[in-house]
Scaffold this active site. Structure first.
Site, PDB file in Angstrom:
ATOM      1  N   GLY A  45      -5.128   3.177  11.336  1.00 25.70           N
ATOM      2  CA  GLY A  45      -5.411   2.205  12.668  1.00 25.70           C
ATOM      3  C   GLY A  45      -5.823   0.592  13.115  1.00 25.70           C
ATOM      4  O   GLY A  45      -6.221   0.125  13.829  1.00 25.70           O
ATOM      5  N   HIS A  85       0.543  -1.575   0.098  1.00 31.70           N
ATOM      6  CA  HIS A  85      -0.050  -0.273   0.089  1.00 31.70           C
ATOM      7  C   HIS A  85       1.205   1.738  -0.103  1.00 31.70           C
ATOM      8  O   HIS A  85       1.760   1.423   0.687  1.00 31.70           O
ATOM      9  CB  HIS A  85      -1.203  -0.139   0.802  1.00 31.70           C
ATOM     10  CG  HIS A  85      -2.139   1.101   0.956  1.00 31.70           C
ATOM     11  ND1 HIS A  85      -3.216   1.077   0.770  1.00 31.70           N
ATOM     12  CD2 HIS A  85      -2.256   2.267   1.852  1.00 31.70           C
ATOM     13  CE1 HIS A  85      -4.042   1.915   0.642  1.00 31.70           C
ATOM     14  NE2 HIS A  85      -2.865   2.914   1.199  1.00 31.70           N
ATOM     15  N   HIS A 119      -3.028   4.516  -3.298  1.00 30.14           N
ATOM     16  CA  HIS A 119      -4.017   5.923  -2.536  1.00 30.14           C
ATOM     17  C   HIS A 119      -4.073   7.279  -2.735  1.00 30.14           C
ATOM     18  O   HIS A 119      -2.727   7.184  -1.922  1.00 30.14           O
ATOM     19  CB  HIS A 119      -3.908   4.931  -1.568  1.00 30.14           C
ATOM     20  CG  HIS A 119      -5.157   5.837  -0.149  1.00 30.14           C
ATOM     21  ND1 HIS A 119      -4.974   5.230   1.151  1.00 30.14           N
ATOM     22  CD2 HIS A 119      -5.685   6.091  -0.428  1.00 30.14           C
ATOM     23  CE1 HIS A 119      -6.445   6.272   1.177  1.00 30.14           C
ATOM     24  NE2 HIS A 119      -6.925   6.681   0.404  1.00 30.14           N
ATOM     25  N   ASP A 134      -8.183   1.704   5.708  1.00 33.81           N
ATOM     26  CA  ASP A 134      -7.665   1.988   6.109  1.00 33.81           C
ATOM     27  C   ASP A 134      -6.537   2.393   7.267  1.00 33.81           C
ATOM     28  O   ASP A 134      -7.957   4.462   7.363  1.00 33.81           O
ATOM     29  CB  ASP A 134      -6.433   2.391   4.739  1.00 33.81           C
ATOM     30  CG  ASP A 134      -5.504   3.627   4.544  1.00 33.81           C
ATOM     31  OD1 ASP A 134      -4.715   3.498   5.561  1.00 33.81           O
ATOM     32  OD2 ASP A 134      -5.611   4.230   3.453  1.00 33.81           O
ATOM     33  N   ASP A 170       0.927   5.357  -0.217  1.00 29.73           N
ATOM     34  CA  ASP A 170       0.303   6.732   0.293  1.00 29.73           C
ATOM     35  C   ASP A 170       0.579   8.220  -0.102  1.00 29.73           C
ATOM     36  O   ASP A 170       1.530   8.399   0.379  1.00 29.73           O
ATOM     37  CB  ASP A 170       0.072   6.916   1.972  1.00 29.73           C
ATOM     38  CG  ASP A 170      -1.101   5.831   2.877  1.00 29.73           C
ATOM     39  OD1 ASP A 170      -1.716   5.826   1.972  1.00 29.73           O
ATOM     40  OD2 ASP A 170      -0.609   4.680   3.174  1.00 29.73           O
TER      41      ASP A 170
END
Lengths: 217, 217, 217, 217, 217, 217
Positions: free
Chosen positions: D177, D33, D66, D175, D35
């Site tokens: 926590g 992933h 993302h 997405d 960001d």
């Protein structure tokens, strides 16, 4: 329980705010509603931080600050410092509404979200448990003295239902065109706080008018 | 000729503007300077139309309105209607500065252009003959009580030279950190109008302070 | 005095920045140039705060951070905290350039202003004494590996002249298309700092290339 | 079926991404992933195209990119070229979401839409059949290491229901926590993909942590 | 040499552009000037790509396209494809003017920069050698039929001087309020191309009017 | 009742709009649909006020003006004056949609709201009783000739239901990819007005095509 009344200083005499605030202090009002407009989110520029500070120096009721501004997250701390007890932001101006609401609460203020007349209540589904106040705009934000939009009653009903269903503690505040004619009906529909501007300040005896609104039930 | 003095209400008591305006009315001041900040062009939200209207109800000096806002062309007519005698826009906020200046003049107001501390005087070359006022920012716009930027003297000299060379009738106005210490020097350099905020309103006797500034020569 | 050399990590191996930084540490380079692009001010998104932090963990040369972003004032403190020793903002992105420069200096960083290839040196007239660095873009910002714009020499001359005339201490930094062919000429024209990206990192021996640039005189 | 795990490099060591990517390659993770934050849509600037390219040079798992950026349509082709296998855009940043999703698919990537914590699932009603992935933000986008928002479970339920009702094939990705404490509950509620940043990279044995998440069922 | 004449279709009959274009084809005009306004950069929305395409189907003179739009870089290729021979962008709309000009030239078009009435010629110092055309706005862009701004003569003189000094080959084009009364004077001052809208299309014999402008010398 | 047909001039011959309008005048069409695109809300610039004025000079059917622009409130009066009978704005472009709709009605026009393909019908819940028209985009706005999105039927059903439930008088208009194949199905689902561009203007006999669409039932 009676409605909570929040006279809006947008309709007050800006040349003598101390006197106006003292009038509210001595009235049955619960809050002092302050309309901050930036000329970008809404087509009017009203007042800002030094005016809030001035009101706060004399107020003994909590300041209910309504931010009709873009990027409100940039000004939360400044309005808290200027004396805001409640800070309400517009859902239409907040792509990160959850964060903005958290930021208001971290400043020690009650956090509100306002929705424009066309914005559906369903937009609030995932934020309703986080907020202390929802302001339903019953006129288009930007100017005092506008005519109440009748569709507001339906929105109060829907919002009251959402609040019950989600176990939220949010209070419903109505802003725009509130008068003796619709106040009772709004209260019956589920409204908790009524903002009143011209209706109070243009009346012969504002304190009497506030009292009547308060005792509408 | 003496400098023209424009006390800035940004430093006044916003809870009692009538009293503050009456103080200015009774003073040697020439204008009342009003700082409009939108929170977008500058990082502060100060005051807007209802405050200008309130000031105008009591003022007997011309209102010198300084728009620190984006897209000022949207609000020119509203500020004129609210009582502005002068309207000044920021060169940094106006891609169509010539049109904006013409619009102000068509409303019957004196038209001004303001330049930020870093903006060169040469930017004004093709607009200088159209404007009635140039505000040189001697602090960064957005807050009262800031320290005067010394480079301003040079800009006054250059601007005074440009005005003479082009046959412009523009007056030079200095905004930010003006005090007895720099007022004389600014006037000698060619400044015509001095804005004074905290220096006036924080002084023991504001009318006396205005008088002293006026008689600096 | 020799030119100061600032290798730009935009051309480095982003999969192994520790190694790249250690190479620079062991070289004759003076600074590590870091290009931050937001995809809004420039048509590319390069790297941001976590990358600067990572570089800073290993660097023993000052980080020369070049912000090609809108509203840089929102990120000054974050980049200082991430390790920036120099922070340079674009004049085209700063309507309040003087304030932005002051803010950088208040954070304890050296403050720079960058100008795009088409932006005249005269724009810097009233800020030149406030800045520690001027970056003259010798390519259009946004991408590495572009061709040097020949008009840059003239700008270096004009800027060097402005610096002398105003008594500024600003250093002249050249960013874009620097190579052995133009480095000497740029230095002779008055440049103090040369940014080099592909020229260094695509060379067989980057440390040797840095050394050659350094010893160009 | 087990949950798909997407470690977020936002929490990785940016000085040694090759090593970090190789660690993920050798783990039970399904995606990497990435960001991307532009400092405009979200209040942080993280990383951009050269970082994605560097990750892609070593990755043998698909890159799950993302985009927390404004106007993502301007950068779709660049991120595809840099190696993105999935591209997810924010519904709050896309007035033409249907077109943006089509554009991603025309590039040969899996297309995702992300919704902020306050954005209702009902917003996705008319796009859900077009997307391959929905990212439910369980923290406000912009920073790693934030606390999981409990309301997310309800959103997973609603989204899972919408997917079934509409016959969509979209996968639900969570997405923010994510940890061992909520992973099982999220999976049970209907989540398919779990993003994990600090939880993985701050753990003593990241590969072991990924494995545990993977085997949560 | 005679002035080059560019009739502006903004003043033409939009219901019969073929006829209007054929009139221009048969006249002494040199170019067909097309004013693209987006309602954002200027306060009017005029015409766009399908109108340019339609004009191009019949025109046998080069289309001189004047983009009064924000972010013109997004539309350069589209206007080239629609038939533009010249593309001119506004300096006030281009933070990366050098790149935008290069992009126009890479498309095979002549590249122009336009400056608003208040924008100083000195702004063009570092771009003048790159451009083929400079449009000096002699009215504020946005509407036809406005009054010529007299300050334009000075700007023509300064621009002509800059062109000579820098060895630029740029042509000077005047846009706004051009008529028989000022055409000669503009030409004498150094103008090369005269845009004429209402003056041509509202005249009894447009071809005759074009011829007279052409033969003004 | 038969469907109302609104041929879109976006697909017409812009070089001969008089002829095209006269063709529509002589056809069974009910309205003339005009697509205004600003290059900011949508990625195309189509046509503006002078084109609408030209169409209006010859049209004997009401002009159905579809504003695909940002800040449409700035241009409502201009389009009404140019001849618009209907003005439709995009919900995605209107944070104050209720006010914008009221403004259109105060100008004496029919007021419409358009929703993009991904925008849910539920967004219209509190505005549906105020509008005369809802345009459901069945392609992404910006270009003619696109493929019809099949999900549109569901949206027509939902919208028809909302209209009945709220007692709204709004008409449902479908814009994008309309052809003989889907027209009947759209009409059956509840659509009232069909926009047709290429399908009409690329057909051999546009008047015949309009007639067939009209008599689809």
């Amino acid at each position: 329980m009676n409605p909570l009344i929040a006279p809006s200083v947008l309709a007050a005499d800006f040349a003598n705010l101390q006197k106006e605030v003292e009038m509210i202090n001595g009235s049955a009002a619960d809050y002092i509603h302050v309309d901050i407009m930036d000329g970008v989110f809404v087509p009017n520029i009203s007042m800002g931080l030094p005016v809030v500070e001035a009101i706060n120096r004399y107020a003994n009721k909590p300041l209910d600050v309504h931010l009709m501004i873009v990027n409100p997250e940039n000004y939360l701390a400044a309005f808290q410092k200027a004396g805001a007890a409640h800070i309400t932001v517009h859902s239409e101006a907040c792509p990160h509404l959850h964060r903005t609401i958290q930021s208001i609460k971290e400043l020690g203020c009650k956090a509100g979200v306002a929705v424009n007349p066309h914005t559906p209540i369903a937009q609030l589904e995932d934020i309703i448990r986080e907020v202390d106040i929802v302001i339903l705009m019953s006129v288009n934000p930007g100017f005092g003295g506008q005519k109440f939009i009748e569709n507001t009653y339906k929105k109060v009903h829907r919002l009251a239902k959402l609040i019950v269903e989600t176990g939220s503690h949010a209070k419903i505040e109505i802003d725009g065109g509130v008068s003796m004619e619709n106040a009772r009906k709004l209260f019956d529909a589920g409204a908790n706080i009524l903002v009143a501007g011209n209706f109070v300040f243009s009346s012969e005896n504002p304190q009497e008018t506030i009292k009547k609104l308060k005792n509408i039930v």
